[in-house]
Structure formats: structure tokens, C-alpha cells
Design a protein around this motif. Structure first.
Motif, mmCIF file in Angstrom:
data_model
loop_
_atom_site.group_PDB
_atom_site.id
_atom_site.type_symbol
_atom_site.label_atom_id
_atom_site.label_comp_id
_atom_site.label_asym_id
_atom_site.label_seq_id
_atom_site.Cartn_x
_atom_site.Cartn_y
_atom_site.Cartn_z
ATOM 1 N N GLY A 56 -0.568 -42.042 -12.948
ATOM 2 C CA GLY A 56 0.404 -42.505 -13.927
ATOM 3 C C GLY A 56 1.181 -43.703 -13.413
ATOM 4 N N LYS A 57 2.274 -43.964 -14.073
ATOM 5 C CA LYS A 57 3.079 -45.132 -13.727
ATOM 6 C C LYS A 57 3.637 -45.045 -12.317
ATOM 7 C CE LYS A 57 6.828 -47.939 -15.666
ATOM 8 N NZ LYS A 57 7.831 -48.046 -16.765
ATOM 9 N N SER A 89 -3.358 -43.315 -17.033
ATOM 10 C CA SER A 89 -2.626 -43.024 -18.274
ATOM 11 C C SER A 89 -1.826 -44.242 -18.738
ATOM 12 C CB SER A 89 -1.685 -41.837 -18.056
ATOM 13 O OG SER A 89 -0.706 -42.157 -17.081
ATOM 14 N N ARG A 90 -1.200 -44.094 -19.906
ATOM 15 C CA ARG A 90 -0.290 -45.105 -20.474
ATOM 16 C C ARG A 90 -0.957 -46.463 -20.738
ATOM 17 N NH1 ARG A 90 5.319 -44.527 -20.110
ATOM 18 N NH2 ARG A 90 6.017 -42.503 -19.322
ATOM 19 N N LYS A 115 0.807 -40.577 -22.571
ATOM 20 C CA LYS A 115 1.686 -40.486 -21.408
ATOM 21 C C LYS A 115 1.104 -39.475 -20.423
ATOM 22 C CE LYS A 115 5.996 -41.741 -23.772
ATOM 23 N NZ LYS A 115 7.368 -41.320 -24.125
ATOM 24 N N THR A 116 1.490 -39.634 -19.162
ATOM 25 C CA THR A 116 0.860 -38.848 -18.089
ATOM 26 C C THR A 116 1.055 -37.347 -18.269
ATOM 27 O OG1 THR A 116 1.460 -40.707 -16.652
ATOM 28 C CG2 THR A 116 0.572 -38.738 -15.598
ATOM 29 N N ARG A 118 1.848 -35.562 -20.922
ATOM 30 C CA ARG A 118 1.177 -35.038 -22.114
ATOM 31 C C ARG A 118 -0.332 -34.950 -21.897
ATOM 32 N NH1 ARG A 118 1.151 -37.711 -28.216
ATOM 33 N NH2 ARG A 118 0.076 -35.980 -29.236
#
Length: 311
Positions: A56-57, A89-90, A115-116, A118
């Protein structure tokens, strides 16, 4: 037998394939999802390489702050020959080092708009459902007042005929003859019919009937959580059956203990009504109303009152 592969989650979650096409047939053997944050920092001692890797971010922000050499080194350690895939993700940008590392071992690099958190939740739920322990039991599964009742017993005891009577009374058939059961949680068993015999009932002397065609779509359902087991057995004159309902018997299926009732079968007994009432009584017990315990308590009170009167 492999139940799910990387290409299956691409189709299920509409993921974008960036590279690693040759690895799309890799098996996914666990429902656990790895977010390799500590691995990005250089600690690969307990790296779960057999899991889907989700970046993720947070992970990518840290990764992009590393030097070019460290990014290349850790990307190569991340992409092993058994890693089923790395998901970004994202809709974030894919680091070039990760793409180069994926080509060494044909690790699919995928990207999602979700989103990560979810995406991780949805992936886990999907994989737990697919990879859940399974078994098959000879019996009939019927949805009675929202309770999944698994009717068991020896062949010819009247399971299918009882299920037909229950369907006529407005309840819904899930499976007849063979019930496929999967354990979706520590105490959750879900049953369904094999695709070949879905919506079908076998009645001796009549043959195979299609319940959905005869009674409509409201008379069937595809799957149901099992809450109660009712075992039908021929009446045994020498056996003492529970007449109060205080004894609680269970049946172990996979790793779950399911409440079980034993109902003797003899001419003149309406099994459909008995099982219907058993399901309603089971619901009452879950709501805290136990008629057998209430009767036992009242009986104890009467006995104690009479003993006091005698003295």
C-alpha cells in the motif's frame, strides 16, 4: 487439488496485470495476506513468501526512500519462485525495481484501484471461503425458519420424504442425498448441494423431482449455515429416548460441534412437524427460553415445597 490460482483473483477482483504473465497459474495455498513492511526494512528472516503480497501507500513510500541498490536487493528478495503475486493498491505507480525483480522468477505484479485495507479484507474473505476445510455428509439440508437443519440417518429411513413434506410446508431445500460442507470460521459450517444434484430430490417409488420447478424459486436456496443436526433412526423398543430434552448431544463435523437431536421413526409419527418444532425450539433456546429447564426447575420447586410441608 489446487482450488485457487493467481489468475482467479485477477478475474474476481478485476486486477490490472502489469507483468509476470508466466506466473498466473501459481497456486494460492493460504488465505493469509502479507503486507511486507518489515521486509521492506530489510528483515526477511520469517518472510511468508507463499502468501499474496499486498503493498500500500505506507510500504511504497518507505520503499521509494531507499537507495537504488537496496530497492533492487529487497525487490528481488520479495519476488521468490513460490510467491503467487504482488498487488499494488490505490492505483499507485509501480517501482521499476519491482518490475525487474518480478521478471527473474515470473512473479505476477498486479494493481488495484481499491484502498489497501478494503482490498485486504475482501481478498481474505474470498480466500477463506475458497480454501476452507470441506467434507461431504450423506443427508438432507433444509432451511427451516432460518435454521439450517441437517437431517441424517440410514438409507431408506425417510430423509428425502421428510424434506419433501417440509418444502410443502413452506421451507426451503438446500441439498438432498449429499451435502457438501465447508468450515468458514471456528464455529461456522456452511452446507450446499453438489452442482450435479442441485435442487433435486429423490423419492423412492416416484424418482427424481426438481423442487424448484415444482414449487418455485422460493422453495430452494443454494447454501445455508448449519445450526442443528436431526438424526432419524428406526424405533428401538429396547432404547431409552430422551423425553425431557435436558440432554444435549452434539455431532462433530470437521472442527465444529453441532447440536444434535435423535428422533425415532415409527408409523404415525409426523416427522416433518417434529423437525419443524425442533427448529423453532432451537431458536427459542438461542433466545434464552428453555422449556425443559423451566419444567425441571418447576418440578424441583414442587418437590422441595412438599418436603417442607411434610416436616
Amino acid at each position: 487439488m489446487v482450488k485457487v490460482r493467481t489468475k482467479d483473483i485477477i478475474d474476481k477482483f478485476k486486477l490490472e496485470l502489469i507483468c509476470g504473465e508466466d506466473g498466473l497459474n501459481r497456486p494460492i495455498t493460504t488465505s493469509d495476506i502479507s503486507r511486507p513492511g518489515i521486509e521492506m526494512a530489510g528483515y526477511f528472516e520469517f518472510y511468508p513468501s507463499e502468501r499474496i503480497q499486498l503493498l500500500g501507500k505506507t510500504e511504497l513510500s518507505f520503499f521509494n526512500q531507499l537507495s537504488s541498490e537496496k530497492r533492487q536487493e529487497r525487490a528481488e528478495m520479495l519476488c521468490t519462485d513460490i510467491t503467487p503475486g504482488v498487488i499494488i493498491s490505490r492505483d499507485l505507480d509501480i517501482p521499476s525495481e519491482l518490475i525487474e525483480a518480478s521478471k527473474l522468477n515470473d512473479v505476477p505484479i498486479l494493481r488495484s484501484k481499491f484502498k489497501t485495507t478494503r482490498l485486504s479484507s475482501r481478498l481474505t474473505n474470498y480466500l477463506e471461503s475458497i480454501l476452507a476445510p470441506t467434507t461431504a455428509i450423506h443427508g438432507v439440508l433444509v432451511d427451516i425458519y432460518g435454521i439450517g437443519v441437517l437431517i441424517t440417518g440410514k438409507s431408506g429411513v425417510g430423509k428425502s420424504e421428510t424434506a419433501l413434506d417440509l418444502v410443502r410446508r413452506g421451507h426451503r431445500l438446500v441439498a438432498d442425498d449429499c451435502v457438501e460442507i465447508r468450515q468458514e470460521d471456528l464455529d461456522t459450517l456452511v452446507g450446499n448441494a453438489p452442482e450435479l444434484i442441485q435442487h433435486l430430490l429423490e423419492i423412492r417409488g416416484l424418482g427424481i423431482i426438481n423442487v424448484m420447478t415444482l414449487f418455485g424459486a422460493g422453495a430452494v436456496r443454494n447454501y445455508k449455515r448449519i445450526g442443528l443436526v436431526v438424526n432419524l433412526e428406526l424405533w428401538d423398543q429396547m432404547k431409552v429416548y430422551d423425553r425431557l430434552g435436558l440432554e444435549e448431544e452434539t455431532m462433530r463435523i470437521i472442527d465444529c460441534d453441532i447440536p444434535k437431536l435423535t428422533v425415532p421413526v415409527r408409523p404415525g409419527r409426523n416427522l416433518a412437524v417434529i423437525i419443524e418444532v425442533a427448529a423453532m425450539n432451537f431458536r427459542l433456546k438461542r433466545m434464552g427460553v428453555n422449556a425443559a429447564e423451566q419444567f425441571s426447575n418447576r418440578l424441583t420447586d414442587v418437590i422441595e415445597d412438599r418436603e417442607h410441608e411434610e416436616f
